[in-house]
Design a protein around this motif. Structure first.
Motif, PDB file in Angstrom:
ATOM      1  N   THR A  67       4.618  41.622  33.920  1.00 37.41           N
ATOM      2  CA  THR A  67       5.240  40.716  32.950  1.00 37.41           C
ATOM      3  C   THR A  67       4.343  40.558  31.725  1.00 37.41           C
ATOM      4  N   LEU A  80       9.296  48.294  32.769  1.00 32.70           N
ATOM      5  CA  LEU A  80      10.505  47.571  33.175  1.00 32.70           C
ATOM      6  C   LEU A  80      10.976  48.050  34.547  1.00 32.70           C
ATOM      7  N   ARG A  83       8.590  46.663  37.223  1.00 34.31           N
ATOM      8  CA  ARG A  83       8.815  45.244  37.495  1.00 34.31           C
ATOM      9  C   ARG A  83      10.130  45.056  38.258  1.00 34.31           C
ATOM     10  N   ALA A  84      11.139  45.842  37.912  1.00 36.92           N
ATOM     11  CA  ALA A  84      12.417  45.765  38.634  1.00 36.92           C
ATOM     12  C   ALA A  84      12.230  46.117  40.101  1.00 36.92           C
ATOM     13  N   GLU A  95      17.408  39.771  38.581  1.00 35.18           N
ATOM     14  CA  GLU A  95      16.276  40.096  37.718  1.00 35.18           C
ATOM     15  C   GLU A  95      16.020  41.604  37.722  1.00 35.18           C
ATOM     16  N   ASP A  99      16.269  44.122  34.422  1.00 40.13           N
ATOM     17  CA  ASP A  99      15.186  44.993  33.951  1.00 40.13           C
ATOM     18  C   ASP A  99      15.598  46.459  33.977  1.00 40.13           C
ATOM     19  N   ARG A 102      17.850  47.209  31.042  1.00 48.94           N
ATOM     20  CA  ARG A 102      17.037  47.337  29.821  1.00 48.94           C
ATOM     21  C   ARG A 102      16.305  48.676  29.796  1.00 48.94           C
ATOM     22  N   SER A 103      15.731  49.057  30.932  1.00 46.95           N
ATOM     23  CA  SER A 103      15.002  50.314  31.028  1.00 46.95           C
ATOM     24  C   SER A 103      15.923  51.502  30.752  1.00 46.95           C
TER      25      SER A 103
END
Length: 175
Positions: A67, A80, A83-84, A95, A99, A102-103
Motif C-alpha cells: 500500500t 496492484l 496487493r490483490a 478489495e 485492485d 485497476r491493474s
C-alpha cells in the motif's frame, strides 16, 4: 504413482540446490529493511519487501508495504496485482477485485491478474465473470495450471462436469 515419484525426486533435487529458501527470504527482508532506513519512501524496495512478506504468509506486513509503495507509484500494475493477491488470501474479495481491475486497465493482457480476478469472482459466486477472466487468461497462457484448476472448479460449480474434468485432467498432465 510413477509420476508422483518423479515429481518427489525433482523436488528433493531442488531442495539440495536451494535448501533454505525461507532463510534467504529472511536475509532479503533484513537487507531491504536496512535499505529503507536510508530511503524510507523507495517504492521499489517497499514493493520487494511486500512481496517477500506475501511469500512468507505475513499478509498484514505485505499489505502495509504494498500500500505504501502504491501511494508513491499508484499506477504500478504489478504492485496492484501483488496487493490483490494479499487481499484474496485474506478473503477480502472486493478489495482484491478492485485492485485487479485497476491493474488490468494498465496491463490488460496480464494472464496472472486475469486468473486471480477469475478466482476472486468465483469465490463470491460471480461465475460468469469468473469464466470470462479465466478463459482470457488461458487464451494468453494455455498451460497455466492455476487458471485451469480455477476454471475447472468454476465449471463444476456451474454444472458443467465434463468440461471441468477436462480442465482438471489437463492441469494434472501439465504438472
Amino acid at each position: 504413482m510413477g509420476r508422483y515419484n518423479e515429481s518427489l525426486a525433482d523436488l528433493n533435487k531442488s531442495l539440495e540446490i536451494e535448501p533454505d529458501v525461507a532463510g534467504r527470504y529472511h536475509e532479503s527482508l533484513r537487507d531491504l529493511t536496512k535499505s529503507l532506513e536510508f530511503e524510507r519512501d523507495d517504492a521499489s524496495t517497499l514493493r520487494c519487501r511486500g512481496r517477500i512478506y506475501l511469500k512468507l504468509g505475513r499478509i498484514y506486513e505485505s499489505l502495509r508495504d504494498l500500500t505504501k509503495s502504491l501511494e508513491i507509484e499508484p499506477n504500478d500494475a504489478s504492485t496492484l496485482k501483488s496487493r490483490a493477491e494479499a487481499y484474496l488470501l485474506n478473503d477480502w474479495y472486493d478489495e482484491s477485485i478492485n485492485d485487479l481491475t485497476r491493474s488490468l486497465k494498465i496491463s490488460p493482457d496480464n494472464a496472472d491478474a486475469l486468473c486471480l480476478r477469475g478466482e476472486a469472482y468465483r469465490k463470491i459466486g460471480r461465475y460468469e465473470e469468473s469464466l470470462v477472466d479465466l478463459n482470457k487468461s488461458l487464451k494468453i497462457n494455455p498451460y497455466n495450471v492455476t487458471a485451469l484448476r480455477n476454471r475447472g472448479e468454476t465449471l463444476l460449480i456451474s454444472g458443467f462436469e465434463e468440461e471441468s474434468f477436462s480442465d482438471f485432467k489437463m492441469s494434472v498432465e501439465i504438472i
